[in-house]
Design a protein around this motif. Sequence first.
Motif, short mmCIF file in Angstrom:
data_model
loop_
_atom_site.label_atom_id
_atom_site.label_comp_id
_atom_site.label_asym_id
_atom_site.label_seq_id
_atom_site.Cartn_x
_atom_site.Cartn_y
_atom_site.Cartn_z
N SER A 7 0.84 -1.20 0.00
CA SER A 7 0.00 0.00 0.00
C SER A 7 0.87 1.24 0.00
N CYS A 8 0.23 2.37 -0.31
CA CYS A 8 0.92 3.66 -0.22
C CYS A 8 1.28 3.97 1.23
N LEU A 14 4.98 7.95 -8.18
CA LEU A 14 4.46 6.71 -8.73
C LEU A 14 5.19 5.53 -8.09
N TYR A 15 4.42 4.55 -7.65
CA TYR A 15 4.99 3.37 -7.00
C TYR A 15 4.25 2.12 -7.47
N TYR A 16 4.98 1.02 -7.49
CA TYR A 16 4.33 -0.28 -7.66
C TYR A 16 3.87 -0.75 -6.29
N ILE A 17 2.63 -1.18 -6.21
CA ILE A 17 2.13 -1.80 -4.99
C ILE A 17 1.60 -3.18 -5.34
N ASP A 18 1.77 -4.10 -4.39
CA ASP A 18 1.27 -5.47 -4.55
C ASP A 18 0.21 -5.67 -3.49
N TYR A 20 -7.97 6.75 0.83
CA TYR A 20 -6.95 6.89 1.86
C TYR A 20 -7.28 5.94 3.01
N GLY A 21 -6.26 5.70 3.83
CA GLY A 21 -6.40 4.80 4.97
C GLY A 21 -6.07 3.38 4.59
N ASP A 22 -5.36 2.70 5.45
CA ASP A 22 -4.98 1.30 5.21
C ASP A 22 -5.35 0.50 6.44
N LYS A 23 -6.49 -0.19 6.37
CA LYS A 23 -6.95 -0.98 7.51
C LYS A 23 -5.98 -2.11 7.85
N ASN A 24 -5.26 -2.59 6.84
CA ASN A 24 -4.35 -3.71 7.07
C ASN A 24 -3.08 -3.27 7.78
N PHE A 25 -2.52 -2.13 7.38
CA PHE A 25 -1.21 -1.73 7.88
C PHE A 25 -1.26 -1.43 9.38
N TRP A 26 -2.37 -0.89 9.86
CA TRP A 26 -2.46 -0.51 11.27
C TRP A 26 -3.31 -1.48 12.08
#
Length: 1308
Positions: A592-593, A605-609, A785-791
């Motif tokens: 994720s970003c 620009l980024y690659y995300i998986d 926006y927001g990453d439920k997985n990362f946090w």
Amino acid sequence: MDTVPKRKLGFFTFFLYLWNPFLVAANNNCDDQLVSTLPLTSFNSSSQLSSSHSPGYAKLNRRDGAGGWSPLESNKYQWLEIDLGERTEISAVATQGRYGSSDWVTSYFLMVSDTGKNWKQYRQEESIWAFSGNTNADSVVQYKLQQPVIARFLRFVPLDWNANGRIGMRVEIYGCPYNSDVASFDGSSSLLFRFTQKSIRTVKDVISMKFKTIQNVGVILHGEGQHGDYIMLELQEGKLALHINLGGTRAFSPDTHTLVTLGSLLDDQHWHSVLIERINKFVNFTVDKNTIQFQIKGNHDHLHIDYELSFGGVSSQGKPGTLLRKGFQGCMENILYNGVNIIDLAKRQKPQMQTEGNVTYSCSEPANVPVTFGSPRSYLLLPGSPVQESISVSFQFRTWNMAGLLLTTELYQSLGNIQLCLVEGKVRLTLSKSGRIISDVSSGVALSDGQWHSIELSGRRNRLILIIDKDVSNALYAQSPFHMHSGSHYYFGGCPEGINSHECQNDFAGFKGCMRLIIIDNHPIDLIQVQQRIIGNFSDLQIDLCGIIDRCTPNYCEHGGTCSQSWNSFYCNCTNTGYTGATCHSALYEQSCEAYKHKGNTSGLYYIDLDGSGQQRPLLIYCNMTEKTWTVVQHNNTELTKLKGSSGINRHHVYFNYTADADQLQAIITQAEYCEQELSYHCKMSRLLNKPDGTPFTWWYGRTNELQAYWGGAEPGSQMCACGLNRDCIDTNRYCNCDSDRKEWTNDTGYLSYKDDLPVTGIIIGDLNRPNSEAAYRVGNFQCYGDKNFWNSAFFSTETSYLHFPTFHAELSADISFFFKTTASSGVFLENLGIKDFIRIELTSPSEVSFSYDVGNGPFDVSIRTPTALNDNQWHYVKAERNVKESSLQVDQLPPRTQEAPSDGHIHLQLNSQLFVGGTASRQRGFLGCIRSLQLNGATLDLEERAKITPGVNPGCRGHCSSYGSLCQNNGKCIEKYNGFSCDCSSSAYTGPFCKKEISAYFKATTSVMYMFKEPYEMNKNSTTQSSAIYSDITLRKENIAFSFRTTQTPCLLLYVTSSHKEFFAVTLNKNGHLQIKIKLHNSKDAEVFKINFRNLANGQLHKIKIHREAGDLSVQIDHYPREQFSLVADTEFNAIKSIFLGKVFDSDDMDQEISRVNALGFTGCLSAVQFNHIAPLKAALLYSMLSPVIVKGHLAQSTCGAYSSTDPSSIETLHSLSDHSGPIDEGEPIANAIRSDSALIGGIIAVVIFVILCVIAIMARFLYQRKETYQNRDTKGQQHDETADLTFRNDVHSQNALSESQREYFI
């Protein structure tokens, strides 16, 4: 070839098995004792210690003779062989030691054969299987085979035995009779199954059989129809190729022809099973134990075959134009076509069967005794004919290795040496004498491909001829200065240790592979006699079997990785896959970003998986790193696009293609907290949604393809626009501005934010069929926006608490990653158990993390000891991976620890318990602390939801600043948040998500910035003022000053701080471009001057200045060079500071005379990231001028002049920007880009060219004018040139920089 969902094919396979009872027929009572009734003649062995130790006494629980079999010598070349009399289904084996002795076997191999020749090693889990034997002489150890084997002969090959005894065995074999129908084909024969009708159309087919062959090509099955339908199964280079076409205009059309290849090394003269299951276009194709599921191309579902199916070749009565294929040569067994036993019908000469050529109903095998070279010490020594005045050697070989010795011999009377080697997949022939190479030639291409290749080497007189694969046209010739006479010995595959190099010359590694059909001086070599030590000699060979293994079948390289192999291992090339690791399992990119941001990355620009090691491919997206981290997904048209009305078109359809596919979009939306997309409609007499109870004129739809009749800013299902929800539409009786149907341009614009409907994938626009109707639409980029997985995190408060989840299924590959923080010294992070297998990650000590597992080969452990303790209550990262090749463990940024897995043995991790997180099933050694972002094979476990219902575990974890606070740079302050943190840049001269973006401005000679310090009572009145304006240290004993500048002006005033007591602090450049600091801290004492004669800083390059004063100590640092130290003697306090000036000081009545002369010139150049203690005056002037006590005179605008150039080696960051096409649009006619004529394009280009020319003229004029002033006013000779061309500032007015006699100077 289209992949079919496994769930669907699983049901499809189950249906096929129910439909075809022949596939499920099995003997459930196949456990008869097979050895106890056999005669003594059915037993054989490599040797026997005595007649009373003969193999005939090796029956389980018998005490005859010496109580079992024992060989003459106990070594790895011994074996015990049982002849069951006929091919039999073997389901289990049992072993026992020799009665009343210390002789027993502790581990052994099994080998099987139909003929007593060409043995095959028993394999399980794709590995040669070693069975555990006995621990004493009397107990019986029985093993049920995972897969029954069909064989007549079975060999027990001891590997290890009791160290205090010798090899001793009694055995039993369990199984039952095996009945089969066999047919033998000679390459030009076939069995034809004739249909009762002229043709047959089927929607489902089941075809099964077994086959064995020594040839690597040949058609096994063929059928075709008049409408282009066909099915063909054939061997191609030892692999099975299945061709299917369900109707097509021409044979092998790429649009309808489906080709699937499976299996490898199928020409090994052993039985292989084939199963083809088809329903409509869905197919299961199975070879041995490997299955491919695929979907046939084309639009048809039926297979339409005319007249007949041919087994063993292509019928000579086939259609004209049928492709010529070589027929099958070998044996087939139990051919079943939709329940019909083909061979049984042929043997009974039923009318629907026809035989072409010579088909026999038994299986005879050609004499084929291969030999396997499996270790670096392997070699085979064979005798030659030294009196023969010629050389003639031929043999066949197969290998995966690119290099190795094939053959070497010393010629008669030591005339020279001949060496045949594999080098880079080619055969190299070297003729040498006394170490001097006489001839060196190479031939062949890709000979290390695992296929059988033939070598023919002959020599007569002074000429050698090498022929590879019987290709005479490409034969190699080598000339010799001496006549060829056969040597007395030929070494194959390697050399014995300690032998004279002239007798056996080997410049390469030993050969690893198989050889067969060895002929020396026209005499075929009987390798069985070699095995019996009658002729020749050998070491570390396996005679009468070829042990080659295709380690790339099945292919364990994931995500499209390319598999290559050697004899002992395989390798995965992960280039351009987006994955890494031994099997290309681990994602190369972050998920994720948010993850990129918390590694300190900025917008770009980024690659995300999105699913880590899952099946989704990496995706290139834009990460907009602001206070929130936005994931921006672009599509093919973000411009405002204009449409004109037309009476002939009722609807205008617009489609949007995103850079992400449907699964990737779903993943982004699922893990995001919030998503939005701007939707804009501009209209002139073009209505939008009508009334809520009316039929809409325009719809949009999202990824679910459901039509939506609400617009941006409104609620789903409302059939409103934003103005309707806010009740401020132009027409109060309507719910959209465009529904007012006005002749003037208006618009409805807003953000869609209901995640289930996003993103917009299409718009259907109506109401364009009236005269003068016009419209324009714009769909912005989709962003979340927001990453439920990362946090996602949980806090474990007791050692007995844990979270449990379903079993972790990762038989072949497993990757586990998470963050943790703790103050405990040990604890189990996670554990999952099986019957014997397990996987566990734990903190074993304050500075050690351990990753352990067992897949059946015994416990395996990888540990990392860290240089610092991990129980410091800061976040630490752990990643563990296990695959069939290796296991690895990484902690934080330390180098990963990797251990290779055994090349043979168990490979499947079989777990069946629940997955325990934060503890174990025994509730011991539990973890105390926080675990965050726990991912298993790319899937994030929802710790927070499970923690809400689990005692002793709390959802969420705070305290992120202790780990991530260092990302807030340049005096930025880390602010805790529930999900993460943010950086407060109010006390920093920088801005951005990490306070890393410099605030810069270009100053002209008349530009001035004055920051005024407030009196204390004023500050108390205005507590809401920006933090950059609330600091008021009236008396200072220390200052921290930092700024960057770029200029070519000398002299110049860079920064000036004044006091109400006529004290000051000035930073200038003198006429030589050297930095000079002038400080006056007592109004009755003289100013002190400090010069740093470092270099000319007025060179147009960016320079960073850091000044620190504490009492009488002053230090100055320029760029990255060491600090210079000074001492003040006049005073140590800066009293009643009043103002900070940047640029020109207009109120200069009380200014020092020298500084006043410099100030009169103003400052031309760039100032950036100006910091005075906790005050950022330039930032306050540019960003918060209305809230800060600053006065700006002259032109001042934010610039990027303070950014480091990309060529600057000290550059600390590169910002990426995404062109944002959104912008203010007038209420008049929108600017659109939908239809641009060629003339408009040409006109635009001309306008740009004219503009560029005018700019160039203006720049040249100004440059010439400045040059003129330079020659008029300058006293110096020549002119300094900039060291860089990227940004140049020039000011050629100089003034005297004389010092008064009373001023002190300090030089360095």
